[in-house]
Design a protein around this motif. Structure first.
Motif, PDB file in Angstrom:
ATOM      1  N   VAL A 105       0.810  -1.218   0.000  1.00  0.00           N
ATOM      2  CA  VAL A 105       0.000   0.000   0.000  1.00  0.00           C
ATOM      3  C   VAL A 105       0.845   1.270   0.000  1.00  0.00           C
ATOM      4  O   VAL A 105       0.337   2.351  -0.337  1.00  0.00           O
ATOM      5  N   SER A 106       2.118   1.176   0.370  1.00  0.00           N
ATOM      6  CA  SER A 106       2.988   2.355   0.316  1.00  0.00           C
ATOM      7  C   SER A 106       3.255   2.779  -1.118  1.00  0.00           C
ATOM      8  O   SER A 106       3.688   3.904  -1.369  1.00  0.00           O
ATOM      9  N   ASN A 107       3.023   1.888  -2.071  1.00  0.00           N
ATOM     10  CA  ASN A 107       3.104   2.212  -3.497  1.00  0.00           C
ATOM     11  C   ASN A 107       1.723   2.692  -3.945  1.00  0.00           C
ATOM     12  O   ASN A 107       0.745   1.943  -3.844  1.00  0.00           O
ATOM     13  N   PRO A 108       1.596   3.932  -4.434  1.00  0.00           N
ATOM     14  CA  PRO A 108       0.276   4.479  -4.788  1.00  0.00           C
ATOM     15  C   PRO A 108      -0.529   3.590  -5.732  1.00  0.00           C
ATOM     16  O   PRO A 108      -1.764   3.652  -5.737  1.00  0.00           O
ATOM     17  N   TYR A 109       0.149   2.760  -6.533  1.00  0.00           N
ATOM     18  CA  TYR A 109      -0.579   1.888  -7.462  1.00  0.00           C
ATOM     19  C   TYR A 109      -1.472   0.917  -6.714  1.00  0.00           C
ATOM     20  O   TYR A 109      -2.511   0.501  -7.238  1.00  0.00           O
ATOM     21  N   TRP A 110      -1.087   0.546  -5.497  1.00  0.00           N
ATOM     22  CA  TRP A 110      -1.811  -0.491  -4.760  1.00  0.00           C
ATOM     23  C   TRP A 110      -2.805   0.086  -3.752  1.00  0.00           C
ATOM     24  O   TRP A 110      -3.188  -0.584  -2.796  1.00  0.00           O
ATOM     25  N   ARG A 111      -3.221   1.307  -3.987  1.00  0.00           N
ATOM     26  CA  ARG A 111      -4.320   1.876  -3.203  1.00  0.00           C
ATOM     27  C   ARG A 111      -5.123   2.807  -4.099  1.00  0.00           C
ATOM     28  O   ARG A 111      -4.594   3.398  -5.041  1.00  0.00           O
ATOM     29  N   GLY A 112      -6.413   2.912  -3.815  1.00  0.00           N
ATOM     30  CA  GLY A 112      -7.256   3.771  -4.623  1.00  0.00           C
ATOM     31  C   GLY A 112      -8.719   3.486  -4.372  1.00  0.00           C
ATOM     32  O   GLY A 112      -9.083   2.526  -3.676  1.00  0.00           O
ATOM     33  N   ASN A 113      -9.589   4.341  -4.944  1.00  0.00           N
ATOM     34  CA  ASN A 113     -11.025   4.099  -4.807  1.00  0.00           C
ATOM     35  C   ASN A 113     -11.474   3.122  -5.902  1.00  0.00           C
ATOM     36  O   ASN A 113     -10.680   2.720  -6.763  1.00  0.00           O
ATOM     37  N   LEU A 114     -12.731   2.720  -5.879  1.00  0.00           N
ATOM     38  CA  LEU A 114     -13.218   1.706  -6.818  1.00  0.00           C
ATOM     39  C   LEU A 114     -13.056   2.144  -8.272  1.00  0.00           C
ATOM     40  O   LEU A 114     -12.732   1.323  -9.147  1.00  0.00           O
ATOM     41  N   SER A 115     -13.261   3.427  -8.536  1.00  0.00           N
ATOM     42  CA  SER A 115     -13.124   3.937  -9.892  1.00  0.00           C
ATOM     43  C   SER A 115     -11.686   3.768 -10.386  1.00  0.00           C
ATOM     44  O   SER A 115     -11.450   3.371 -11.542  1.00  0.00           O
ATOM     45  N   GLN A 116     -10.738   4.071  -9.511  1.00  0.00           N
ATOM     46  CA  GLN A 116      -9.326   3.925  -9.884  1.00  0.00           C
ATOM     47  C   GLN A 116      -8.962   2.458 -10.095  1.00  0.00           C
ATOM     48  O   GLN A 116      -8.215   2.119 -11.025  1.00  0.00           O
ATOM     49  N   TRP A 117      -9.484   1.581  -9.254  1.00  0.00           N
ATOM     50  CA  TRP A 117      -9.205   0.153  -9.413  1.00  0.00           C
ATOM     51  C   TRP A 117      -9.816  -0.384 -10.700  1.00  0.00           C
ATOM     52  O   TRP A 117      -9.217  -1.237 -11.379  1.00  0.00           O
ATOM     53  N   LYS A 118     -10.992   0.096 -11.048  1.00  0.00           N
ATOM     54  CA  LYS A 118     -11.629  -0.341 -12.295  1.00  0.00           C
ATOM     55  C   LYS A 118     -10.784   0.061 -13.495  1.00  0.00           C
ATOM     56  O   LYS A 118     -10.601  -0.728 -14.444  1.00  0.00           O
ATOM     57  N   ASP A 119     -10.226   1.259 -13.455  1.00  0.00           N
ATOM     58  CA  ASP A 119      -9.380   1.746 -14.541  1.00  0.00           C
ATOM     59  C   ASP A 119      -8.103   0.908 -14.648  1.00  0.00           C
ATOM     60  O   ASP A 119      -7.652   0.563 -15.745  1.00  0.00           O
ATOM     61  N   ARG A 120      -7.522   0.553 -13.488  1.00  0.00           N
ATOM     62  CA  ARG A 120      -6.301  -0.260 -13.502  1.00  0.00           C
ATOM     63  C   ARG A 120      -6.559  -1.639 -14.103  1.00  0.00           C
ATOM     64  O   ARG A 120      -5.760  -2.157 -14.879  1.00  0.00           O
ATOM     65  N   MET A 121      -7.666  -2.247 -13.704  1.00  0.00           N
ATOM     66  CA  MET A 121      -7.995  -3.566 -14.221  1.00  0.00           C
ATOM     67  C   MET A 121      -8.263  -3.506 -15.737  1.00  0.00           C
ATOM     68  O   MET A 121      -7.876  -4.404 -16.482  1.00  0.00           O
TER      69      MET A 121
END
Length: 619
Positions: A407-423
């Motif tokens: 979680v200290s890496n910003p990529y591994w934290r976010g809101n649902l919208s951000q996670w949807k974009d990553r996936m």
């Protein structure tokens, strides 16, 4: 019947050209044994040949003190001594002729030459060996005579239950009446019932809430609401975890929705349980990170104790998971006590081996955060919390992830919208690096916060799989590329030089190929479970894996995982850095046999995954 006529009827020789079978027969010796004679005995020099029974019956047995342990029987068309054929070691058991027996003794030298062109010979032997996994497991158990696991960890709630005469009271029952009932029946607690069990009242509740705090004088006012329930078949140590975690002394026991008793913490307090309960309670009640670190360091002692019993790796990992989950939860709580509460709802997820509930001791951190909302205040808190919680987890014994999947890496934290974009971007461009990253993350599990975020994330993943049909086939191909370290005729492939010379990677080349293959099939059939053992059982129940292959995979994975746990405990005790390399020559002869057979199962599983994935998706 001559050699050629016999061999052409049995596998794997039946698939060879006529000329090759005749070539083998030219070097093959025929031998007859009378009833009561031995083909070989334990300790005899290796014949360096494959013994095939033409007719008769052979009993395989070993002597342990005054006991004779029967390993199994071999009949017409079956092999004898194939295990040491691979290893070149002396025979580890006796081959006793129960009947007059005729065998063909095929020299290893000629089989090696034929197998160079026709590897089907070794493939058949490997397949045959995998069918004997369970038998060899029992042999290993008998020979090593492992201690029985402590009853507390094996015993089910139904066996420990002493109070089956649960006393119910109505919500409006006066406290004085409740106290009188408890005194007359010599019990410590009653259940408040109103269209189901709605609460528990203990002696402690009467003292604290009626006498000391004067919260009311009826059952509904002083009860502990929403009582925790456990099943009759649940393991005792899990019931104990529930009590300690929720700071209660009683749980209701139910069977098919009906209350059948009440379990008290005192019912579980035998000598052998104190190590676990004291350790768990010490973790759950730690007031600061330093205290938590001292408590966490005691986990290794419990694991070492469990390894010296007949516990399976699956059972040991379940216990490790309960403790490590509590260490994480306590670390999260102490971190928030230090920096303040979160401004929004969030879930803390673990993945990798922790997410699968298959940690050995304290493996690298693999974690993520999903939260609700956005904005500068939210981002600022999440950034501070993430840095601090990772730092605190390091202090309590969980190293940073070398791949920075934390979680200290910003990529591994976010809101649902951000996670949807990553996936979305991951599925859009599934290069090997991204697929491997997805593989680790897919085993995610919530250990803090609302399960809603995890459920929504899983929906996003399933939709991504549906919208990008080629992803899973590529995932399957990568999963099948990690071959087990075993070569022609069962020779282990080990490191030739460097720090781990003569060793092999039991995690990367043993455990991971199984978890990856099972993961692909779980994705394909939308199985939400993260644990590899549970996934295999569900795949068997759905008919995806045959009963035979599922049982072989379960045994193989458990065996490989236990080797890894044992290796980590040894390194921990030596004060060495944990790694996953083992020297197969340091294993017992039985363990080496099991290791080879477990690797053979991996090949079967990988073929199954490729076939099933390509049948549905086109690369």
């Amino acid at each position: 019947m001559g050699c050629y006529e016999f061999l052409k009827q049995i596998a794997p020789f039946s698939s060879l050209p006529e000329a090759e079978i005749k070539k083998i027969c030219d070097f093959t010796k025929k031998a007859d044994y009378r009833k009561g004679e031995f083909i070989f005995t334990a300790g005899d020099e290796n014949l360096e040949a494959l013994v095939v029974i033409e007719k008769g019956l052979v009993e395989l047995n070993v002597k342990k003190g005054e006991r004779q342990i029967i390993i199994g029987y071999r009949g017409e068309g079956e092999f004898v001594g194939e295990d040491v054929y691979f290893s070149k070691k002396p025979y580890s058991y006796n081959a006793y002729c129960v009947e007059n027996t005729t065998v063909y003794i095929i020299p290893k030298e000629i089989l090696d030459k034929v197998s160079d062109s026709y590897p089907v010979i070794y493939a058949h032997i490997a397949k045959l060996l995998t069918k004997r996994l369970e038998l060899l497991s029992k042999e290993a158990e008998e020979i090593t005579e492992a201690k029985r696991a402590p009853a507390f960890f094996k015993r089910k709630v139904g066996e420990a239950l002493k109070r089956k005469d649960v006393v119910f009271v109505e919500p409006e029952t006066h406290v004085e009446d409740i106290a009188r009932i408890m005194d007359e029946k010599d019990i410590e607690a009653v259940v408040v019932k109103d269209d189901g069990a709605v609460g528990i009242i203990s002696e402690k509740d009467i003292v604290r809430r009626f006498i000391a705090r004067k919260m009311g004088d009826t059952a509904s006012r002083i009860m502990t609401p929403n009582p925790i329930k456990v099943g009759l078949q649940e393991l005792c140590y899990k019931a104990a975890v529930n009590m300690v975690r929720n700071k209660i002394r009683h749980v209701l026991v139910e069977d098919n929705g009906r209350i059948v008793g009440m379990l008290e913490i005192l019912d579980l307090l035998e000598d052998e349980t104190l190590m676990f309960i004291n350790l768990f309670e010490g973790i759950a009640s730690s007031k600061d990170i330093d205290t938590l670190s001292r408590q966490a360091s005691k986990v290794e002692g419990l694991v070492e104790f469990l390894l010296d019993t007949d516990f399976s790796a699956e059972e040991i990992c379940e216990i490790i998971t309960e403790l490590n989950d509590e260490i994480f939860r306590r670390t999260i709580r102490l971190t928030m006590d230090e920096i303040g509460e979160a401004p929004v709802k969030f879930s803390f997820l673990v993945f990798g081996s922790h997410g699968r509930k298959e940690q050995t001791l304290k493996t690298d951190q693999d974690n993520a955060i999903i939260y609700d909302g956005e904005g500068e205040e939210v981002e600022s808190w999440m950034n501070l919390f993430s840095e601090k919680v990772v730092e605190n987890l390091v202090k309590v014994g969980f190293p940073r992830c070398p791949g920075d999947m934390m979680v200290s890496n910003p990529y591994w934290r976010g809101n649902l919208s951000q996670w949807k974009d990553r996936m979305y971007h991951l599925f859009l461009n599934p290069v090997p690096e991204k697929i491997l990253r997805f593989s680790v993350f897919y085993d995610h599990r919530t250990i803090w916060g609302d399960l809603f975020f995890e459920d929504e994330l899983r929906k996003i993943i399933y939709q991504g799989i549906k919208d990008h049909p080629g992803f899973l086939a590529r995932f399957a191909k990568i999963a099948a590329e990690r071959k087990p370290p075993i070569g022609l005729f069962g020779r282990f492939i080990v490191e030739k030089s460097g720090e781990h010379k003569n060793e092999l990677d039991i995690k990367g080349r043993g455990c991971l190929p199984i978890t990856e293959c099972v993961k692909v099939l779980a994705l394909l059939h939308r199985i939400d479970k993260t644990n590899t053992f549970e996934r295999i059982r569900e795949l068997k129940n759905k008919g995806v894996l045959s009963k035979e292959l599922a049982e072989e995979a379960l045994f193989s994975y458990d065996f490989l995982l236990k080797l890894r746990i044992r290796n980590h405990v040894r390194l921990y005790k030596e004060g060495a850095e944990l790694h996953n390399y083992i020297n197969p020559e340091h294993l017992s002869s039985v363990e080496r046999k099991l290791l080879k057979e477990s690797f053979a199962v991996i090949y079967k599983l990988q073929r199954e995954v490729i076939n099933k994935a390509e049948a549905v998706y086109v690369v």
